[in-house]
Motif scaffolding. Structure first.
Motif, short mmCIF file in Angstrom:
data_model
loop_
_atom_site.label_atom_id
_atom_site.label_comp_id
_atom_site.label_asym_id
_atom_site.label_seq_id
_atom_site.Cartn_x
_atom_site.Cartn_y
_atom_site.Cartn_z
N GLY A 127 0.86 -1.33 -0.02
CA GLY A 127 0.01 0.05 0.16
C GLY A 127 0.79 1.13 0.09
N SER A 128 2.19 1.22 -0.50
CA SER A 128 3.09 2.23 -0.26
C SER A 128 4.19 2.21 -1.36
CB SER A 128 3.51 2.51 1.24
OG SER A 128 4.64 3.49 1.33
N VAL A 129 4.53 3.17 -1.91
CA VAL A 129 5.71 3.20 -2.71
C VAL A 129 6.95 3.07 -1.86
CG1 VAL A 129 7.29 4.63 -4.38
CG2 VAL A 129 4.83 4.60 -4.72
N THR A 130 7.03 3.61 -0.56
CA THR A 130 8.12 3.57 0.28
C THR A 130 8.66 2.17 0.79
OG1 THR A 130 7.73 5.73 0.72
CG2 THR A 130 9.09 4.51 2.32
N ALA B 173 5.12 3.22 -15.79
CA ALA B 173 5.47 2.68 -17.25
C ALA B 173 4.38 1.66 -17.50
CB ALA B 173 6.88 1.96 -17.09
N LEU B 174 3.93 0.72 -16.25
CA LEU B 174 3.08 -0.13 -16.56
C LEU B 174 1.65 0.34 -16.86
CD1 LEU B 174 2.08 -3.16 -16.37
CD2 LEU B 174 1.85 -2.94 -13.89
N GLU B 175 1.19 1.55 -16.02
CA GLU B 175 0.06 2.10 -16.30
C GLU B 175 -0.16 2.62 -17.68
OE1 GLU B 175 -1.10 3.60 -11.83
OE2 GLU B 175 0.06 4.68 -12.90
N ALA B 176 1.12 3.22 -18.21
CA ALA B 176 0.95 3.78 -19.55
C ALA B 176 0.95 2.67 -20.75
CB ALA B 176 2.49 4.48 -19.86
N GLU B 177 1.49 1.28 -20.35
CA GLU B 177 1.35 0.42 -21.19
C GLU B 177 0.07 -0.12 -21.21
OE1 GLU B 177 3.38 -4.04 -22.22
OE2 GLU B 177 4.00 -2.58 -20.44
N ILE B 178 -0.88 -0.47 -20.30
CA ILE B 178 -1.95 -0.81 -20.23
C ILE B 178 -3.27 0.38 -20.47
CG2 ILE B 178 -1.48 -2.77 -18.71
CD1 ILE B 178 -2.65 -1.21 -16.31
N GLY B 179 -2.96 1.55 -20.26
CA GLY B 179 -3.67 2.55 -20.48
C GLY B 179 -4.73 3.04 -19.48
N TYR B 180 -4.62 2.70 -18.18
CA TYR B 180 -5.27 3.17 -17.04
C TYR B 180 -4.63 3.09 -15.76
CZ TYR B 180 -6.14 -2.00 -17.11
OH TYR B 180 -6.13 -3.34 -17.05
N SER B 181 -4.97 3.62 -14.86
CA SER B 181 -4.46 3.79 -13.41
C SER B 181 -4.72 2.54 -12.67
CB SER B 181 -4.92 5.06 -12.66
OG SER B 181 -4.63 6.11 -13.29
N LEU B 182 -3.68 2.15 -11.85
CA LEU B 182 -3.82 0.94 -11.05
C LEU B 182 -4.03 1.36 -9.59
CD1 LEU B 182 -1.04 -1.25 -12.54
CD2 LEU B 182 -3.72 -1.44 -12.81
N PHE B 183 -3.52 2.63 -9.24
CA PHE B 183 -3.70 3.09 -7.77
C PHE B 183 -4.29 4.59 -7.69
CE2 PHE B 183 -0.60 -0.31 -7.86
CZ PHE B 183 -1.05 -1.06 -6.69
N ARG B 184 -4.69 4.73 -6.71
CA ARG B 184 -5.12 6.27 -6.30
C ARG B 184 -4.61 6.58 -5.16
NH1 ARG B 184 -10.22 3.91 -6.20
NH2 ARG B 184 -11.06 3.74 -3.92
N ARG B 185 -4.14 7.94 -4.72
CA ARG B 185 -3.43 8.11 -3.73
C ARG B 185 -4.63 8.72 -2.69
NH1 ARG B 185 1.29 8.96 -1.87
NH2 ARG B 185 2.31 8.89 -3.91
N GLU B 186 -4.55 8.11 -1.21
CA GLU B 186 -5.50 8.45 -0.67
C GLU B 186 -4.54 8.73 0.87
OE1 GLU B 186 -8.67 5.85 0.34
OE2 GLU B 186 -9.68 6.14 -1.68
N GLY B 187 -4.52 9.91 1.26
CA GLY B 187 -3.96 10.42 2.61
C GLY B 187 -2.08 10.05 2.29
N THR B 188 -1.69 9.43 2.95
CA THR B 188 -0.04 9.01 2.80
C THR B 188 -0.01 7.73 2.04
OG1 THR B 188 -0.08 8.00 4.95
CG2 THR B 188 0.57 10.21 4.93
N GLY B 189 -0.99 6.94 1.75
CA GLY B 189 -0.85 5.92 0.87
C GLY B 189 -1.59 5.87 -0.41
#
Length: 298
Positions: free
Chosen positions: A16-19, A38-54
């Motif tokens: 749940g965190s890039v860190t 790069a993965l999101e650009a390849e498939i054409g849609y977002s996989l995560f959305r930021r909520e707070g610190t995660g």
């Protein structure tokens, strides 16, 4: 699609965190973010959305995670298989040998090899020497153990010369001797592997030099048969140490009636260990070959 991008996606989804994903994968945070983008650009849609610190996975990510996790698990297993194959502990090893080594020498050796290499499959066939050489020459066997015969560029060969022992029934007077000589078996029937076998001619010569008649009355096809006939009191035999191993192992357990003693003059039996050269040997077959050669030299 880059496998590393999928591994990053899985790590971010689980943590749940890039860190934390960067810490898990021992990568920098910018490297994680770049791979995910790069993965999101390849498939054409977002996989995560930021909520707070995660980061929270999108519905699409939730749909993908099971398939991606299964794929990554399979990839890890495949990677491990490549490593095992390189170490020689996976694959098929095909061995062909004459009856004596097949029944006396190889079973214990193969069992120990498979305990050390549990994912290796071994095929062990009993054949005559001519068939063994043909199997190895055509690549249908990786390793062959046969009586010494014609050498050929169609396979590689390593000769081994073995000292034979004399087998007599425990009721025979010679069983009490430390070393048996032809005169000790005067009048005894000899069980042999036939006049074409090298031990027959050595025995005949030894008796001639000692001035003792050589009574070859029973011919058998294998040393195992000869041992059984000695046990039944049919005569004496000289046998190679590979065939005798089956008897010595069982003798400790069954208290059988055969006694094995050195014979003078020394009788030798020669074998050839053949290996395939029509194609490259697998790592498993090479390991098995070295295992056999080491045991023969012990």
């Amino acid at each position: 699609m880059n496998i590393k991008h999928l591994q990053v996606f899985s790590a971010v989804y689980e943590t749940g965190s890039v860190t934390r994903a960067a810490e898990t994968m021992h990568l920098s945070q910018p490297a994680i973010s770049k791979s995910l983008a790069a993965l999101e650009a390849e498939i054409g849609y977002s996989l995560f959305r930021r909520e707070g610190t995660g980061l929270q996975p999108t519905p699409e990510a939730n749909l993908l995670i099971e398939d991606i996790s299964e794929f990554l698990h399979g990839f890890e297993q495949l990677t491990a298989s490549f490593k095992r194959a390189g170490r020689g502990d996976r694959g098929l090893v095909r061995i062909a040998a004459t009856p004596g080594p097949s029944l006396g020498f190889l079973p214990g050796l193969v069992a120990e090899f498979m305990r050390q290499n549990p994912r290796t499959n071994v095929s062990l066939k009993i054949r005559n020497s001519a068939s063994i050489r043909e199997l190895v020459a055509t690549g249908n066997a990786d390793i062959g153990i046969a009586d010494t015969g014609l050498q050929s560029p169609r396979y590689d060969s390593q000769p081994h010369r073995m000292v034979c022992l004399c087998a007599v029934h425990r009721s025979h007077p010679a069983a009490a001797l430390d070393v048996i000589q032809p005169e000790d078996l005067a009048g005894t029937n000899w069980i042999t592997l036939g006049q074409e076998h090298e031990t027959f001619h050595q025995l005949a010569s030894a008796h001639q030099q000692a001035g003792v008649q050589f009574n070859s009355t029973l011919t058998v096809d294998s040393s195992i048969q000869a041992l059984l006939m000695v046990e039944l009191g049919a005569g004496a035999a000289v046998l190679d140490p590979l065939s005798i191993r089956l008897f010595t192992t069982r003798n400790k357990r069954d208290n059988r009636d055969v006694v094995l003693k050195p014979f003078q003059p020394t009788i030798y039996e020669s074998i050839d260990v053949h290996s395939v050269n029509a194609r490259p040997m697998s790592a498993a077959a090479r390991s098995m070959l070295l295992y056999i050669l080491k045991a023969l030299d012990a």
